[in-house]
Write an enzyme that holds these catalytic residues in place. Structure first.
Site, PDB file in Angstrom:
ATOM      1  CE  LYS A  30      -4.244  -2.051   1.665  1.00  0.00           C
ATOM      2  NZ  LYS A  30      -5.365  -2.050   2.639  1.00  0.00           N
ATOM      3  NE  ARG A  79      -6.930  -9.407   1.101  1.00  0.00           N
ATOM      4  CZ  ARG A  79      -6.750  -8.592   0.074  1.00  0.00           C
ATOM      5  NH1 ARG A  79      -5.933  -7.543   0.200  1.00  0.00           N
ATOM      6  NH2 ARG A  79      -7.362  -8.803  -1.080  1.00  0.00           N
TER       7      ARG A  79
END
Length: 297
Positions: free
Chosen positions: A216, A255
């Site tokens: 991210k 994740r």
């Protein structure tokens, strides 16, 4: 008995994006055959479970039509489950939850926490699946306008707790629920870092915690130190640093798009804490220092 997969360490949930527009891989695994091959590769690299998604949730993107999401994910879930994989499905739709549970999914990973589809809780309760309830304030086209918090950690915890109570009231067993603070969803980067620093306050809800920070943007900027951003695939080392932080705090799972470095980070944390036998992954990492002649301090 809980339906949540367990292990004596932080687990790794490998991401299988069956989308043409993912921010992280740009559709590299789009299509059933490519997605199944990628999932099997992640399992071979040490993933404990796979999270299959057919709808991108990157900021600003419009929703994928329901029929298209079903077309993308159902055959992938069916084939991976048939090969023995523990499969999670990343969806906000009750129809997709039902269809994928019918072909072997064991976890429904709902980034909306039940807010996007009023039928989701009932679908999960009927499915026999575990449920990931993520903090969410709106769809991708609007979430960047919903980042106002007086106390981001406290408000995220309280909003998750409220959704957790509603899910249980709707028939989902509390022992089957995992919570996720929703890193990158209706938060600024500074708010994301605050949540990661204080993840223990979410753990205090008494439910396993899933963290999704892989590749991210908050990682891309911090590692360059220049305001520029690394490309998504260049953020895997930074992702592993966060994984180590989470493993040290006993977080249920991370994740991630990349598996090997995450497993290495978890193994090193376990070795440092004196937990469990040294395994091949730990030996390889520690052996690198020993072979170089450096002392371990």
């Amino acid at each position: 008995m809980s339906r949540i997969p367990s292990a004596p360490r932080t687990q790794v949930m490998g991401i299988v994006n069956v989308t043409p527009d993912s921010f992280s891989d740009g559709g590299e695994h789009f299509g059933t055959d490519a997605a199944v091959r990628h999932g099997l590769r992640l399992l071979a690299e040490g993933a404990d479970m796979l999270d299959v998604g057919g709808e991108s949730t990157r900021p600003g993107i419009a929703r994928t039509p329901e029929a298209e999401e079903l077309r993308r994910v159902v055959p992938v879930v069916e084939q991976l489950a048939a090969r023995g994989a523990t499969v999670s499905v990343d969806t906000m739709r009750a129809s997709v939850a039902r269809a994928t549970a019918a072909v072997g999914a064991r976890i429904i990973n709902d980034v909306s926490g039940g807010l996007a589809d009023p039928e989701m809780y009932a679908a999960v309760a009927e499915s026999g699946c575990a449920y990931v309830l993520m903090h969410w304030r709106g769809h991708s086209t609007e979430m960047d306008r919903r980042t106002t918090y007086d106390d981001v950690v406290g408000q995220v915890r309280d909003e998750v707790a409220a959704r957790l109570a509603r899910a249980v009231d709707a028939g989902i067993a509390v022992d089957d629920i995992i919570v996720d603070p929703g890193i990158g969803f209706a938060k600024t980067r500074e708010q994301d870092w605050e949540l990661l620093r204080h993840v223990d306050r979410l753990s205090a809800l008494g439910r396993p915690v899933l963290i999704g920070v892989s590749r991210k943007r908050l990682l891309g900027q911090v590692v360059t130190g220049t305001g520029a951003e690394h490309s998504p695939k260049d953020r895997d080392f930074a992702t592993a640093a966060v994984t180590g932080w989470m493993a040290e705090r006993g977080i249920w799972a991370v994740r991630t798009h990349e598996v090997r470095a995450q497993r290495d980070a978890i193994a090193v944390v376990r070795a440092l804490r004196g937990e469990g036998p040294r395994n091949a992954v730990t030996d390889r990492v520690v052996g690198t220092f020993l072979d170089s002649g450096e002392e371990l301090r």
